[in-house]
Write an enzyme that holds these catalytic residues in place. Structure first.
Site, short mmCIF file in Angstrom:
data_model
loop_
_atom_site.label_atom_id
_atom_site.label_comp_id
_atom_site.label_asym_id
_atom_site.label_seq_id
_atom_site.Cartn_x
_atom_site.Cartn_y
_atom_site.Cartn_z
N THR A 181 0.76 -1.28 -0.18
CA THR A 181 0.32 0.09 -0.04
C THR A 181 0.97 0.91 -0.29
O THR A 181 2.01 0.76 0.79
CB THR A 181 -1.00 0.13 1.54
N GLU A 326 -5.64 -3.57 -1.04
CA GLU A 326 -5.97 -4.55 -0.34
C GLU A 326 -7.41 -5.34 -0.86
O GLU A 326 -7.43 -7.13 -0.50
CB GLU A 326 -6.70 -4.45 1.15
N LYS A 438 -14.38 17.44 11.42
CA LYS A 438 -15.86 17.26 12.29
C LYS A 438 -16.12 18.87 12.55
O LYS A 438 -14.89 18.97 13.59
CB LYS A 438 -15.61 16.41 14.43
N TRP A 443 -20.91 15.72 11.42
CA TRP A 443 -19.23 15.49 9.97
C TRP A 443 -19.32 16.09 8.60
O TRP A 443 -20.55 16.00 8.61
CB TRP A 443 -19.51 13.33 10.54
P1 ADP Z 1 -3.59 4.20 -0.44
O1 ADP Z 1 -4.37 3.23 0.38
O2 ADP Z 1 -2.47 3.04 -0.19
O3 ADP Z 1 -4.08 5.41 -1.08
P2 ADP Z 1 -4.91 1.97 -2.61
O4 ADP Z 1 -4.54 2.77 -4.40
O5 ADP Z 1 -4.62 0.96 -2.71
O6 ADP Z 1 -4.27 3.08 -1.44
O7 ADP Z 1 -6.42 2.88 -2.35
C1 ADP Z 1 -7.43 2.71 -2.36
C2 ADP Z 1 -8.19 3.55 -1.57
O8 ADP Z 1 -8.87 4.64 -2.66
C3 ADP Z 1 -9.85 3.52 -1.42
O9 ADP Z 1 -9.19 2.88 0.48
C4 ADP Z 1 -10.29 4.85 -1.48
O10 ADP Z 1 -10.70 5.61 -0.02
C5 ADP Z 1 -10.17 5.40 -2.41
N1 ADP Z 1 -10.59 5.35 -3.60
C6 ADP Z 1 -10.72 3.99 -4.04
N2 ADP Z 1 -11.25 4.49 -5.21
C7 ADP Z 1 -12.55 4.86 -5.06
C8 ADP Z 1 -13.44 5.59 -5.65
N3 ADP Z 1 -14.55 5.25 -6.88
N4 ADP Z 1 -14.31 6.82 -4.69
C9 ADP Z 1 -13.24 6.68 -3.36
N5 ADP Z 1 -12.85 7.04 -3.19
C10 ADP Z 1 -11.53 5.62 -3.80
#
Ligand code: ADP
Length: 541
Positions: A181, A326, A438, A443
């Site tokens: 990640t 993940e 917050k 929120w």
């Molecule tokens: P990192 O968590 O290291 O930034 P990832 O590329 O695995 O790397 O990112 C996953 C995160 O990206 C998700 O948990 C979410 O917060 C965000 N994400 C992915 N796709 C979307 C989407 N379509 N809309 C909003 N957030 C998204």
């Protein structure tokens, strides 16, 4: 009674063989550093990926060993995607945008044995070389120049293959790949995929109401192959035999649009940042490129509704996907059900701006702080938790206690994404747990504010962060990039927002900047923004 079905393992070897058998004439096109288009076929790919597997084994790679790549998206990276797992080894794609320290940490943590690296990325390798050790470094001569000493030439290595490669026997649960990640919170964490999880993810992505991938497609994964397996596109496209077109190092709007036009591309995928640039280029030159009716899979960050509408005007169909490293990564995708055909345009756009329905075999719930499931009524807010055959149940070499905040007591993955789910099952992400604002006990969703601000015709992009406030605890601060030539003022933007949202949600603070800092995966770097504005004083407006 027992089933009479064969116990046939789901492995990537089958996909590689299938591509070589049925799609040997189908092209794989790569944009080279000098912008020459390199063309070969699945036939070439099949032979070369097996040559790579043979040479890995002859170089001493054993089942489960890690082979790293430091590469852009192109034919040789695809060879590694299949050749490394074919050898029984584990493909570890290194994110070339990570800080050198993080890269070195990851290589060391994963115990990578061999590195395959683009010649154009050798300067990046030089920045970590004294901190890491590989048994071999194979360099892909993308520029056509001789590979410098002491490195080995990838082409020379492949040329030594005898062509008598025999696939080592595998269990479908054997590991085939790993990604870390991006480490926006703490050190990067490793996720290890199996042949089975990758095959099932490919099948689910290719389904018609999912990405819907076919051998009629010409697909361009813009999302890097070093980020969450380019959302599985290299695997799913090869499985169905679609033509693959790789952008190489050229991710600017003009290069991509040229590629879309010349190769008659029908399907592409990437993060919203890329599409912002493409939209600006199209707006500036609406008649310059003749594009096919392309589907654009967009994910990685929330997709503003305004972006979906603007692309529609050019006949380009945005499909939003949601997931994370993940989750392999595709976990949900926004496609409209037939019943929505009768809804108004506005309602349909609102659905397309959601993160959609979970994929088959992904179980999803939203929960409160005590992991209690919340109702799917379109109102109750909770953290998304998921489980399924391509969702990680642990992190590599991180013991259960250290990862306890990442998994619920019953093993479901806590995603850190906050959402509502409507009665039809459509997910709408309102924030990441750590980005929520917050204010006075209420929120506020930074994503909702960003989308509303980006709905203003003179705004190129906007990120909203929480900043400490003496009265309200936290209040939203909007960091806004205006379009070229715009003289939009704070007052005008604030009036625009107040016409769309309740006043208490609207930011008090607006800062105009020339760009928004990005993470290694192209998302707004809210950590950096929060750092940069931590001493913000509300009277400094
Ligand atoms: P990192 O968590 O290291 O930034 P990832 O590329 O695995 O790397 O990112 C996953 C995160 O990206 C998700 O948990 C979410 O917060 C965000 N994400 C992915 N796709 C979307 C989407 N379509 N809309 C909003 N957030 C998204």
């Amino acid at each position: 009674m027992q089933s009479t079905m064969m116990n046939y393992p789901l492995t990537l070897d089958h996909i590689l063989e299938r591509a070589g058998t049925f799609f040997s004439d189908v092209q794989i096109v790569s944009n080279m550093p000098d912008k020459r288009l390199h063309r070969h076929t699945y036939g070439d790919f099949h032979q070369r990926a097996k040559a790579l597997a043979e040479m890995l084994i002859r170089s001493g790679i054993r089942p489960g060993d890690r082979v790293a790549t430091l590469m852009w998206n192109h034919y040789a990276h695809l060879e590694a995607y299949f050749g490394v797992p074919a050898a029984g080894a584990v493909l570890h794609t290194l994110n070339l945008r990570l800080a050198p320290d993080d890269l070195a940490y990851i290589v060391d943590h994963a115990e990578d044995q061999i590195l395959i690296v683009d010649d154009v990325l050798l300067p990046l390798l030089a920045r970590i070389e004294d901190k890491v050790h590989f048994k071999h470094i194979w360099v892909v001569p993308l520029t056509g120049k001789p590979v410098p000493e002491p490195f080995e030439d990838y082409e020379g290595i492949l040329a030594q293959a005898r062509g008598d490669f025999v696939y080592p026997e595998k269990d479908e649960n054997d590991p085939c790949g790993m990604c870390y990640t991006s480490g926006t919170t703490g050190r990067p964490k490793g996720v290890v995929y199996s042949h089975r999880s990758t095959v099932l993810h490919s099948l689910a992505s290719a389904l018609p109401d999912s990405v819907g991938i076919s051998f009629n497609d010409v697909a361009v994964p813009v999302v890097p192959m070093f980020h969450a397996n380019a959302w599985g596109f290299p695997y799913s496209c090869t499985m169905v035999g679609s033509q693959l077109v790789f952008p190489g190092p050229h991710l600017d709007a003009e290069s991509l649009l040229n590629l879309y036009e010349s190769e008659k591309v029908t399907l592409t995928a990437g993060v919203p940042t890329i599409w912002m640039g493409i939209l600006q280029a199209l707006d500036a030159n609406p008649d310059r490129w003749k594009l096919a009716n392309m589907r654009m899979v967009v994910g990685g960050s929330a997709v503003p509704e305004s972006m979906i509408r603007r692309f529609d005007r050019f006949g380009l169909n945005v499909i939003q996907g949601w997931g994370m490293t993940e989750t392999s990564p595709l976990a949900a995708i926004s496609r409209l059900k037939p019943a929505q055909a009768s809804q108004s345009d506005d309602e349909r756009y609102a659905y397309r701006a959601m993160q959609g329905l979970p994929c088959p075999f992904v179980d999803l719930r939203i929960t409160d702080e005590r992991d209690q499931a919340q109702a799917w009524d379109g109102k109750a807010v909770g953290e998304i938790q998921v489980r399924g055959p391509w969702i990680t149940g642990a992190y590599y070499r991180l013991d259960k206690d250290a990862a306890s905040d990442k998994f619920a007591a019953d093993g479901w993955l806590r995603t850190g994404d906050v959402a509502v789910v409507d009665p039809d099952g459509y997910i709408k992400i309102t924030d990441r747990t750590k980005d929520l604002i917050k204010s006075g006990g209420e929120w506020i969703s930074s994503v909702e504010l960003e989308n509303a601000i980006m709905g203003h015709p003179e705004v190129a992009e906007a990120a909203v962060i929480a900043v400490a406030h003496p009265k309200w605890g936290e209040r939203p601060l909007a960091v806004v990039v205006r379009k070229a030539q715009s003289e939009l003022t704070r007052k005008q933007l604030s009036e625009f927002l107040q016409s769309k949202l309740p006043k208490w949600m609207c930011p008090e603070g607006y800062v105009f900047e020339s760009e928004i800092p990005r993470t290694s995966t192209g998302k707004f770097n809210k950590l950096a923004l929060r750092q940069g504005f931590k001493d913000w004083r509300w009277d400094s407006e």
